[in-house]
Write an enzyme that holds these catalytic residues in place. Structure first.
Site, PDB file in Angstrom:
ATOM      1  N   CYS A 112       3.682 103.843  71.457  1.00 20.87           N
ATOM      2  CA  CYS A 112       4.924 103.958  70.789  1.00 20.87           C
ATOM      3  C   CYS A 112       5.356 105.001  70.465  1.00 20.87           C
ATOM      4  O   CYS A 112       5.775 105.832  71.268  1.00 20.87           O
ATOM      5  CB  CYS A 112       4.828 102.608  69.895  1.00 20.87           C
ATOM      6  N   HIS A 161       2.997  98.087  72.657  1.00 24.25           N
ATOM      7  CA  HIS A 161       1.869  98.142  72.054  1.00 24.25           C
ATOM      8  C   HIS A 161       0.562  97.365  72.793  1.00 24.25           C
ATOM      9  O   HIS A 161       0.404  96.319  72.663  1.00 24.25           O
ATOM     10  CB  HIS A 161       2.208  97.292  70.677  1.00 24.25           C
ATOM     11  N   GLU A 195      -2.329  97.265  72.634  1.00 23.32           N
ATOM     12  CA  GLU A 195      -3.583  96.827  71.530  1.00 23.32           C
ATOM     13  C   GLU A 195      -3.270  95.370  71.071  1.00 23.32           C
ATOM     14  O   GLU A 195      -4.337  94.663  70.847  1.00 23.32           O
ATOM     15  CB  GLU A 195      -3.527  97.841  70.374  1.00 23.32           C
TER      16      GLU A 195
END
Ligand code: GLN
Length: 536
Positions: free
Chosen positions: A383, A509, A511
């Site tokens: 990001c 994102h 993750e």
């Protein structure tokens, strides 16, 4: 079947790990063949944690449907491998907002609107919402905060009412407490647990199961004493010892028969033994690494690692997959400068530049990216980290020294990162970013494509700014490729440098989607590149 409800409350102190206990219990029930989901009720007045500084509350986790939520939802997804949604996280702010909006619409005309019944009715409605979808046999609801807090009272009262409304075998309460250890007398003390159960009883709630956090094993006698004083069965006193990793907790709870005790109280059959083979094989790989890599996490919230919870967990998943121990070194971006970058980053095998907002520490991030690019160190930008990689490239490769994001410098001549069109008229801050899952198309032959092994992916987002497509040609001609694009808006989702061994920046994102059973492909490949770099 009517859904069963399990409420998880916490006593004595905060931070005992209610989220992990809830997720572990859910994991065991799921591994026995039940469909389970977990919900978190947060007692603060923010409508969601999206407007909170990460120093306050750790990472803001984002769901598929674009809800900005508590980081515990990340644990739920990582343990259960199933997505959560807006319905899985409710705050006091959201409850009151809904009730007050209804009051303004006239839904309660003539009535005094009160905590009981209006607020508690709304809390109960939110709890039952997930059960009504018909998708789950068991709903676990974690009540945030600690029993006795003023803020938690309406939630505990709602639990009391639900226990009264539902049949005995359709709901139960698991209370998580602490047994402090006095080192001078070498003993565990049960009094704080007794008192926290008394507090619950004052609100009319009798816990069915006590999970006791402890540094030392609990003797049979002590279990009996806790059971007697707290009005529970002896086999409902569950020991929760400190363990090396949160991923050990489901197996520890299995040994303590938490799942069996829960099932028997809910009058559900234990079905099969839980199937935890892949979980155990993950743990074996996690605990017996063949390699070790150091990865620098460059961010500005590093004093509080919870601010990067999902990234840290994604490294654990990807590390186990690669049989590598990932040692994450937290490096403050504000402390990185041209004259110390080699010394600060010189012994790393990989560099990750973290998400973030605002201009604090920005130049340090750009300096770290330059170092990774020039020294062939594997790089992963997420990001804001991707946006900084674009700025670094514009400044130091293309030669536009003033290149910037309009988030930090609205007057720059080279606004290579700019506010998204759809954001330009937005003035309110809460829940207004580009949030949640969007599709992205990958270019064949790219590193991203090699990682995902497919051309259409879906990833979650949380941002207002984007790559400025007016400059595509300049970037491509100079060696930075756009390898992932949103097919509808053409928004650049992934940038790569082909001539570099591993240099990827992503606007989304990744993750948030990494789980124990499905480590994220981009983290897997990044750790693999770090292992190769460490051996070169
Ligand atoms: N501040 C940047 C934006 O809003 C990046 C956000 C992030 O890193 N999550 O676009």
């Amino acid at each position: 079947m009517t859904p069963k409800y399990i409420f998880v409350t916490g006593g004595v102190t905060s931070s005992l790990g209610k989220g992990i206990i809830a997720a572990s219990l859910a994991k065991l029930l799921q591994a026995r063949g039940y469909t389970v989901t977990i919900q978190k009720l947060d007692p603060y007045i923010n409508v969601d944690p999206g407007t909170l500084n990460p120093y306050e509350h750790g990472e803001c986790y984002v769901t598929e449907d674009g809800a900005e939520t508590d980081l515990d939802l990340g644990h739920y997804e990582r343990f259960l491998n199933t997505p959560t949604s807006q319905a899985n996280n409710v705050t006091t702010g959201r409850i009151y907002q809904h009730v007050i909006n209804k009051e303004r619409e006239g839904a309660f005309l003539g009535k005094t609107v009160q905590v009981i019944p209006h607020i508690t009715d709304e809390i109960k409605r939110r709890i039952k919402l997930l059960g009504e979808t018909g998708n789950y046999e068991i709903i676990i609801t974690e009540i945030g905060g600690t029993v006795g807090d003023i803020e938690s009272l309406p939630y505990v009262e709602s639990v009391r009412q639900l226990l009264w409304e539902l049949k005995d075998e359709d709901a139960l309460v698991v209370h998580l407490t602490l047994l402090p250890y006095l080192s001078s007398t070498h003993e565990l003390k049960t009094k704080p647990t007794q008192h926290s159960v008394k507090l619950l009883l004052e609100s009319g709630v009798q816990p069915d199961i006590l999970v006791c956090r402890t540094e030392h094993a609990i003797s049979k006698e002590m279990r009996k004493k806790i059971a007697l004083f707290c009005n529970v069965d002896v086999n409902s006193v569950i020991e929760a010892l400190d363990v090396p990793t949160i991923y050990d907790v489901p197996l520890m709870m299995l040994k303590e028969k938490l799942d069996k005790t829960v099932l028997s109280k809910l009058k559900l059959s234990a079905k099969n033994d839980p199937d935890l083979e892949s979980w155990k094989s993950f743990l074996t790989r996690h605990k017996n690494p063949k390699h070790e890599v150091r990865i620098g996490l460059i961010g500005k919230y590093i004093e509080l690692p919870d601010a990067y919870k999902s990234i840290i967990e994604a490294f654990i998943h990807a590390g186990a997959f690669n049989e590598a121990r990932v040692r994450v070194q937290y490096i403050h971006s504000e402390l990185i400068a041209d004259d110390n970058v080699a010394q600060k980053l010189g012994d790393l095998d990989g560099i990750l530049v973290a998400p973030g907002f605002g201009d604090r520490g920005i130049e340090g991030k750009i300096t770290a990216i330059k170092y990774a690019r020039e020294n062939d160190v594997p790089f992963f930008g997420i990001c804001l980290g991707m946006q900084m990689a674009v700025i670094e490239f514009a400044r130091n490769v293309i030669g536009w020294k003033d290149a910037h994001s309009t988030e930090m410098n609205s007057k720059t001549k080279h606004a290579v990162i700019d506010l998204m069109q759809g954001q330009k008229n937005i003035t309110k801050k809460g829940g207004t970013m580009r949030l949640g899952s969007y599709v992205c198309e990958l270019s064949k032959g790219s590193k991203a494509y090699a990682a995902y092994e497919k051309s259409k992916i879906n990833e979650r987002h949380r941002h207002r700014f984007e790559f400025n497509n007016n400059y595509i040609k300049d970037f491509v001609e100079n060696g930075m490729q756009i390898t992932g694009v949103n097919p509808d808006t053409k928004l650049a989702e992934i940038v790569e440098i082909k001539s570099h061994p591993y240099f990827i920046g992503v606007q989304f994102h990744p993750e948030y989607k990494s789980t124990v059973l499905n480590p994220h492909p981009l983290f897997v490949k990044f750790v693999k590149a770090a292992v190769q770099f460490s051996q070169s």
